[in-house]
Design an enzyme around this catalytic site. Structure first.
Site, PDB file in Angstrom:
ATOM      1  N   HIS A   1      19.377 -34.211 -23.588  1.00  0.00           N
ATOM      2  CA  HIS A   1      20.590 -34.472 -22.817  1.00  0.00           C
ATOM      3  C   HIS A   1      21.842 -34.403 -23.684  1.00  0.00           C
ATOM      4  CE1 HIS A   1      17.945 -35.652 -19.639  1.00  0.00           C
ATOM      5  NE2 HIS A   1      17.490 -36.707 -20.279  1.00  0.00           N
TER       6      HIS A   1
ATOM      7  N   HIS B   1      26.876 -40.374 -29.585  1.00  0.00           N
ATOM      8  CA  HIS B   1      26.454 -39.079 -29.041  1.00  0.00           C
ATOM      9  C   HIS B   1      27.680 -38.373 -28.468  1.00  0.00           C
ATOM     10  CE1 HIS B   1      26.292 -41.934 -25.673  1.00  0.00           C
ATOM     11  NE2 HIS B   1      26.777 -40.918 -24.981  1.00  0.00           N
TER      12      HIS B   1
ATOM     13  N   HIS C   1      29.417 -35.444 -25.529  1.00  0.00           N
ATOM     14  CA  HIS C   1      29.363 -34.716 -24.248  1.00  0.00           C
ATOM     15  C   HIS C   1      30.258 -33.493 -24.398  1.00  0.00           C
ATOM     16  CE1 HIS C   1      27.452 -38.108 -22.028  1.00  0.00           C
ATOM     17  NE2 HIS C   1      28.133 -38.845 -22.895  1.00  0.00           N
TER      18      HIS C   1
ATOM     19  N   GLU D   1      33.734 -36.493 -20.184  1.00  0.00           N
ATOM     20  CA  GLU D   1      33.269 -37.253 -19.018  1.00  0.00           C
ATOM     21  C   GLU D   1      34.451 -37.908 -18.310  1.00  0.00           C
ATOM     22  OE1 GLU D   1      29.560 -39.583 -20.086  1.00  0.00           O
ATOM     23  OE2 GLU D   1      28.988 -37.972 -18.701  1.00  0.00           O
TER      24      GLU D   1
ATOM     25  N   HIS E   1      31.002 -40.704 -27.658  1.00  0.00           N
ATOM     26  CA  HIS E   1      30.711 -42.072 -27.246  1.00  0.00           C
ATOM     27  C   HIS E   1      30.022 -42.801 -28.390  1.00  0.00           C
ATOM     28  CE1 HIS E   1      30.731 -40.970 -22.680  1.00  0.00           C
ATOM     29  NE2 HIS E   1      31.949 -41.110 -23.194  1.00  0.00           N
TER      30      HIS E   1
ATOM     31  N   THR F   1      26.777 -43.708 -18.339  1.00  0.00           N
ATOM     32  CA  THR F   1      27.044 -42.512 -17.521  1.00  0.00           C
ATOM     33  C   THR F   1      25.784 -41.678 -17.311  1.00  0.00           C
ATOM     34  OG1 THR F   1      27.652 -41.117 -19.415  1.00  0.00           O
ATOM     35  CG2 THR F   1      29.416 -42.419 -18.392  1.00  0.00           C
TER      36      THR F   1
HETATM   37 ZN   LIG Z   1      27.830 -40.822 -23.225  1.00  0.00          ZN
END
Ligand SMILES: [Zn+2]
Length: 375
Positions: free
Chosen positions: A100, A126, A128, A138, A151, A232
């Site tokens: 992910h 991590h 995004h 996000e 994040h 999230t």
């Molecule tokens: Zn995140």
């Protein structure tokens, strides 16, 4: 630099009795290699998450769009201060592609020392991102989506375990910052990005030597938005006290491209667009640690389409404020000078009309010039 080095001892997640949540979450767990219990959610079916993970349909979900006109200035929000983040190169950190995202495990010795009502300990960070076709942050600001988002996940150690903390209100704190294309490489991100090709496949893991984690965040940790939200990703626990920094982090175009095109997710497809769509606020308030009135968004400029994020916008906000102050100052000076001049003229006329006065035409100019030349 606000970051100060604390003890060298690592407070490993395992030492706290932490085991991965049955569903897994890159926000709050140490992902394990793919197996029978691997969380099988995907970004392709995010509209269905709430069917299996009820919290995902809750009313305090993340991410959100930050409408800067609706934020509330809160002077109680102190600058975020990190401690223990300059990790020694001898410390080996796990970097993993969990299908992910890319996750870097962090030692619990890294803490948020200030900026929250209580200290929080680090778990992991991590990223995004989007794809070459579009951005992938996000959170959004005034509807604008940024190229990516980092994040940094922390937990409240007043709970018995991380597993307990992630299920309790206020149990987690996430520091978020937007990634944005800038003119040059960001050296702080190199330790992560240069290892991506070693973890291309889902479940792959490698080790990264310790480095200064704070370098991954913006330099200004004093200006941020704060609101109550959720993970999230499934299971979407509504236990996160979010900090979204106003200043963005700049990476080169090549670095963003590397992030967007190196990793593979489920079914060996490119791991791209790993962001959730913004969720409704349902009456929640978004606080701001700074006065939004100073932001350039309230001063429409020709061609200015950017929300108040990033260095350039911050500088613009400050310069606009400075211009206002200078304009006022010059106005006052002009008024005082004009008033003094009028008083002087009035005095001169009074003297000249007094019966015993001696006319001194041009005296002030002649004398002043002479004195100045004599010095
Ligand atoms: Zn995140």
């Amino acid at each position: 630099m606000s970051c100060t080095r604390l003890g060298l001892s690592l407070l490993l997640l395992a030492a706290l009795g932490w085991t991965e949540d049955e569903h897994g979450s890159e926000h709050a767990s140490h992902p394990k290699k793919k197996g029978p219990d691997h969380g099988h959610w995907s970004y392709a079916d995010k509209a269905q998450w709430q069917l299996e993970y009820p919290y995902c349909g809750g009313q305090m979900q993340s991410p959100i769009n930050i409408d800067t006109n609706s934020t509330i200035f809160s002077p109680e929000l102190q600058p975020v201060v990190l401690a223990g983040c300059n990790l020694d190169p001898s410390e080996q950190l796990s970097l993993m592609n969990n299908g992910h995202t890319v996750v870097l495990q962090l030692p619990g010795s890294l803490t948020i020392a200030s900026g929250y009502p209580q200290e929080h300990r680090a778990m992991q960070l991590h990223l995004h991102w989007g794809s070459p076709a579009g951005p992938g942050s996000e959170h959004t600001v005034d509807g604008r989506r940024y190229d990516g988002e980092i994040h940094m996940v922390y937990y409240n150690p007043s709970y018995e375990s991380i597993k307990e903390a992630m299920r309790q209100p206020g149990g987690l704190a996430v520091l978020a910052a937007f990634l944005q294309v800038g003119p040059e490489d960001n050296v702080h991100y190199q330790p992560l990005l240069e290892q991506l090709d070693e973890i291309q496949e889902e479940g792959k893991e490698t080790a990264v030597a310790g480095f200064n984690i704070e370098g991954l965040l913006p330099t200004n940790l004093g200006r941020y938005y704060r609101y109550s939200g959720s993970l999230t990703t499934p299971p979407c626990y509504q236990t996160v006290n979010w900090t979204v920094f106003n200043q963005t982090v700049l990476l080169s175009k090549e670095q963003i491209s590397l992030l967007e095109t190196t990793l593979q997710g489920d079914d060996d497809k490119d791991l791209q667009n790993n962001f959730r769509l913004t969720q409704s606020l349902h009456g929640r308030k978004v606080l701001a640690s700074f006065q939004a009135a100073l932001s350039p968004r309230r001063v429409p400029l020709p061609g200015a389409g950017c929300p108040p994020c990033g260095d350039s916008e911050n500088q613009l906000g400050l310069s606009l404020q400075t211009a206002d102050v200078l304009a006022g100052l010059f106005g006052v000076l002009f008024a005082v000078t004009a008033l003094a001049f009028l008083i002087y003229i009035h005095k001169q006329r009074s003297q000249n009309t007094r019966p015993d006065s001696h006319p001194k035409p041009n005296v002030i100019y002649t004398a002043a010039t002479t004195d100045e030349n004599a010095v």
